[in-house]
Every structure is written in C-alpha cells, then in structure tokens.
Design a protein around this motif. Sequence first.
Motif, PDB file in Angstrom:
ATOM      1  N   TYR A 162     -91.177 -56.324 108.234  1.00 19.56           N
ATOM      2  CA  TYR A 162     -89.790 -55.927 108.470  1.00 19.56           C
ATOM      3  C   TYR A 162     -89.041 -57.005 109.242  1.00 19.56           C
ATOM      4  O   TYR A 162     -87.854 -57.253 108.995  1.00 19.56           O
ATOM      5  N   GLU A 163     -89.731 -57.657 110.171  1.00 21.83           N
ATOM      6  CA  GLU A 163     -89.096 -58.760 110.898  1.00 21.83           C
ATOM      7  C   GLU A 163     -88.721 -59.891 109.945  1.00 21.83           C
ATOM      8  O   GLU A 163     -87.602 -60.430 109.998  1.00 21.83           O
ATOM      9  N   SER A 164     -89.662 -60.254 109.067  1.00 22.40           N
ATOM     10  CA  SER A 164     -89.370 -61.309 108.088  1.00 22.40           C
ATOM     11  C   SER A 164     -88.243 -60.890 107.155  1.00 22.40           C
ATOM     12  O   SER A 164     -87.392 -61.709 106.778  1.00 22.40           O
ATOM     13  N   TYR A 165     -88.226 -59.614 106.783  1.00 29.93           N
ATOM     14  CA  TYR A 165     -87.156 -59.117 105.916  1.00 29.93           C
ATOM     15  C   TYR A 165     -85.795 -59.228 106.599  1.00 29.93           C
ATOM     16  O   TYR A 165     -84.816 -59.699 105.996  1.00 29.93           O
ATOM     17  N   LEU A 166     -85.715 -58.802 107.861  1.00 29.85           N
ATOM     18  CA  LEU A 166     -84.436 -58.859 108.574  1.00 29.85           C
ATOM     19  C   LEU A 166     -83.970 -60.298 108.770  1.00 29.85           C
ATOM     20  O   LEU A 166     -82.772 -60.601 108.625  1.00 29.85           O
ATOM     21  N   ASP A 167     -84.911 -61.198 109.110  1.00 30.29           N
ATOM     22  CA  ASP A 167     -84.533 -62.603 109.286  1.00 30.29           C
ATOM     23  C   ASP A 167     -83.990 -63.188 107.991  1.00 30.29           C
ATOM     24  O   ASP A 167     -82.953 -63.876 107.980  1.00 30.29           O
ATOM     25  N   ALA A 168     -84.697 -62.928 106.895  1.00 33.55           N
ATOM     26  CA  ALA A 168     -84.240 -63.452 105.607  1.00 33.55           C
ATOM     27  C   ALA A 168     -82.909 -62.831 105.201  1.00 33.55           C
ATOM     28  O   ALA A 168     -82.028 -63.513 104.661  1.00 33.55           O
ATOM     29  N   LYS A 169     -82.736 -61.546 105.480  1.00 26.29           N
ATOM     30  CA  LYS A 169     -81.484 -60.877 105.101  1.00 26.29           C
ATOM     31  C   LYS A 169     -80.305 -61.427 105.904  1.00 26.29           C
ATOM     32  O   LYS A 169     -79.193 -61.594 105.367  1.00 26.29           O
ATOM     33  N   LEU A 170     -80.521 -61.698 107.192  1.00 26.51           N
ATOM     34  CA  LEU A 170     -79.452 -62.286 107.996  1.00 26.51           C
ATOM     35  C   LEU A 170     -78.998 -63.620 107.411  1.00 26.51           C
ATOM     36  O   LEU A 170     -77.797 -63.892 107.295  1.00 26.51           O
ATOM     37  N   GLN A 171     -79.961 -64.444 107.039  1.00 28.15           N
ATOM     38  CA  GLN A 171     -79.608 -65.753 106.500  1.00 28.15           C
ATOM     39  C   GLN A 171     -78.957 -65.633 105.125  1.00 28.15           C
ATOM     40  O   GLN A 171     -77.985 -66.333 104.827  1.00 28.15           O
ATOM     41  N   VAL A 172     -79.495 -64.752 104.280  1.00 27.96           N
ATOM     42  CA  VAL A 172     -78.904 -64.582 102.950  1.00 27.96           C
ATOM     43  C   VAL A 172     -77.473 -64.068 103.068  1.00 27.96           C
ATOM     44  O   VAL A 172     -76.565 -64.543 102.365  1.00 27.96           O
ATOM     45  N   ASP A 173     -77.245 -63.093 103.951  1.00 28.12           N
ATOM     46  CA  ASP A 173     -75.885 -62.575 104.138  1.00 28.12           C
ATOM     47  C   ASP A 173     -74.945 -63.664 104.644  1.00 28.12           C
ATOM     48  O   ASP A 173     -73.782 -63.757 104.210  1.00 28.12           O
ATOM     49  N   ALA A 174     -75.448 -64.490 105.569  1.00 25.01           N
ATOM     50  CA  ALA A 174     -74.610 -65.575 106.091  1.00 25.01           C
ATOM     51  C   ALA A 174     -74.289 -66.592 105.000  1.00 25.01           C
ATOM     52  O   ALA A 174     -73.150 -67.076 104.897  1.00 25.01           O
ATOM     53  N   PHE A 175     -75.272 -66.906 104.178  1.00 22.17           N
ATOM     54  CA  PHE A 175     -75.028 -67.843 103.083  1.00 22.17           C
ATOM     55  C   PHE A 175     -74.028 -67.269 102.091  1.00 22.17           C
ATOM     56  O   PHE A 175     -73.130 -67.974 101.612  1.00 22.17           O
ATOM     57  N   ASP A 176     -74.197 -65.982 101.747  1.00 17.78           N
ATOM     58  CA  ASP A 176     -73.317 -65.363 100.757  1.00 17.78           C
ATOM     59  C   ASP A 176     -71.874 -65.270 101.248  1.00 17.78           C
ATOM     60  O   ASP A 176     -70.929 -65.516 100.489  1.00 17.78           O
TER      61      ASP A 176
END
Length: 477
Positions: A397-411
């Motif tokens: 879940y930690e890896s998921y949240l970290d990746a989601k934060l970055q993906v959202d920022a990129f998008d």
Amino acid sequence: MKLNWIAALGLLVALSGCKTVHQPFFTSDQTAAASLALKVDEKKERTKPMNRQAIQQVAFQQDVSSSNDSTRDSTYDAEPVVTPDAQPFVGVTSLAQLEQVALANNPAVFEIQADIESLRGKLTQAGLPPNPTAGIVGSDINEDGESFGRYGVYFGREVVRGNKLGYSRAAVCAEIKTAEQRLAVIQQRLLTDVRQRYYDLLVAQETVTIADQLFKISQNAVDVSQRLLDAKEAAQTSVLQAEIEMQNASVVKRQAENQRLAARRKLAGLLGESELSLGHVDGNVRELLVIADFEQSFDQVVNKSPEIAALFADVEQKRRQLQREIVEPIPNVTWQASLQHDFLTDDLIPGFQIGMPIPIWNRNQGSIHQTRYQIVAAERRADKKVLDLRQRLASAYESYLDAKLQVDAFDSEIIPKAKETLDLVNKGYREGEIGFLQLLTAQRTYSQINLTYLQQLKQLWRQHVEIEGLLLSGSLE
C-alpha cells in the motif's frame, strides 16, 4: 454327507460376506474423554489465539454442518476435476481472454488438480473395509501312520469398530478441502501474474509509442537545423548535435522495442505457450482505478484470501484426524469359522474363534498428544499468516500511494507543462528566437519526464493488481 458339506460351506460364505453393523462405541465416560482430548490445555499456552470466526466462515462456508457431525460429509460427492482443453492464442487481445487462456493452459493449475484427483482415490480407499480371509486347514495328518487326519476350510474377517472408516473418510474429506483451497491460491496467483504482465506489456507498448514520437521530434530537429544551416542562420555544430540527439532517440526506441518484446514473451510464458505468438494487446494503461483505504483493503484480503482459508482447512483436517486417533484404541474384532472333515470317523467338525487386542499399554496416547498439538501449531500458523498479510499489505500500500502521488502529479502538472514548454521551444527554434541548446534541453526533459511517468505508471499498476489480487503472485515459484 455332501449335502452337509455344501450347506456348511454356504453358511460360512454367507457369514463372511455379512455387512458389518457399527455399534455405538463410546460410553458416557469415553465420550467425555474424547471431548477433553479435542481441547488444548490452555494453561500451557503462552499466547492467546486471535479471533478467527469470520475467516473460518470463508474457509468452510459450504460445510457449516461439519462442526455438529464430524462424519457427516464422509461420502464426498464432489465431481472429479476436469482438465480443460488447451486454449490457442489466436485472436486473444483482452485481459479477460488472457486470463481464460492462462487458467486453461498453465501447468501449475494442472498440478493441483492432479493432487485433488489423487486425494479422491485416497478417499475411496479410506472407506474400504478389510477383505475377508479364506484358506485350507489340516490337522492330525498321518498321526498314526494310517489316518489322513482332518482337512477342511476356514473363513474369517476383521470387524472394524469405532466407526474408524467413517472418521478416516472425514479426515480425507477435509484434506480435499485443503487441496481445493490450494487450487484457489494458485489460480489467484496466476491471475495476478497475468494481470501484472498484461499491464507491463501495455506500458511497454506505450513506451514504444512515446519513443517513436521522440524519435520523430529529433528527426524534425535535424531537418530544422539543416535548413537553418543552409540559410546560414546556424552553425554546423547545431546539425551535428541534432544528429547525435536523433541517434540517441533511435537507441531509446530500440530499447523500448526490446522491452516490449520481453514483456510479450513473459506474458506468453504464463499462458503456457513456448513460442511467441502473442501480438498487440488491447487496453488503456492510463485508465487508472482507485482502491479502497488500507483498513478496508486489509479486511478484504483477510476475509477473501484463499491462503487463510487453506490454513483453516488444514486446522479442520487435523481436528478430524484427532477424532480418528481417539477411536484407534477401540479394538477391532477378528473372527474365524472353520469346517473340517475327519477322514477316520467321517465326521464334520465345525470350529469358531474370535479375538481382539487388549489395549493395556498402547492406547494410542502418543499419536493423540501429537495430533492435538499439531492443531495448536496449525492455528498459530493461521494467526501468523494474518499478521504477515498485514505487513505485506502495508508495504504494497505504501508503494501504491507513492506511485499514485507521482502519477497524479505527472498527469495534472508535470507532463502538460513539459509538453507546452517543448512546443514553445520548438516554435521559437524554428523562428530563430531560441538556440539549439535550449531545444535539446527541452527535448531531453520531455523525454525523461515521459519515461519516468511510464515507469511510475507501471509500478502503480503492479501494486494495484497485487492488492486487488489478495497479495498473491508468483504462480510458477
């Protein structure tokens, strides 16, 4: 005389083939002793087991009556496992089709199905009574040098008491349920692997598309630099730098194609195909799905996990095995009937004997003690698995949240601004307002941003699929 022989032999054959009627084998004291044997001495336990009621319902939701009657499902009527025909790759492009092909072709699934089918044979064998015995008996042979003595036949049978066969079948039934949960585990692992490889391939396909776009951008930069050189508005070094950048973009493109090929091969391997016959797969890697919060995800994993269900099925199997061990000291009865002909007196001499072991020293107390604490160990393994799942979910879940934060920022911010910057720089460079160094910087930035975005997108999908797949992956390990 012959009629007497025939009648006697017929009677013995009938007796040897009679169906054994299981009599009640527990006195009130024995029933109390059996109940006590099923309980573990809590004073010797240093840790208190966790509450497993909700999880046990998942493991045995189709066998809720087993707690009231340990031998109720001893006639296991499940259908034999049917091995599906291998599915071809032709026309397979969607995730649902890939999952169907994987479940039909993967040898890991066949392995567990074969184990289940072998246990069905064990179940049949567990309920079979001992075969009767028959033979020829002789005595007083040539005792006085003249007599032929006595000759005859005997029949015998061992009568199994204590409903041992029923308890044995009940234990194997629970073992089959454990194997079925193992099958559910391997199927979920396989589905998770297929989904992860599927999204890896989607990302690889997207990477090839972006790499191709970047290559075309670098080609356009070379053309623009050449026109500016021809117009004597740029130096030769600008053209050389543009050509170097184009070669670098070409390498990136070929690497992306290699990654796509590797992802395709890995996915094809999970589908049970040795030769690469999988082409382009359909799907939108940018269409992200949202998962529940941590506690809801944990409840879903614990309540639906076939790993937990398999562990509690193992607990139930050991409990039934304990019941079987408890009745083991109840002695079986062996009887034997014989009929002999005395050639001296021409008489028919019938005989009968019956016997059983006397459980004085060996009352199976060692096996009962062993099985009792095997139950404790199995329960602790289930408790440990719940804690392990929480730890694994926390990391995922930690890896998921970290990746989601970055993906959202990129998008939302990074990619749109990088694209706008690159467009403005390209326009300024064509108009001669911006130097080539700024153009190269903008191109590299845009390229790196997109490649980083795709890697984060890949990581996000892998963690998302793992969490939704109940933390089960690695079907071929």
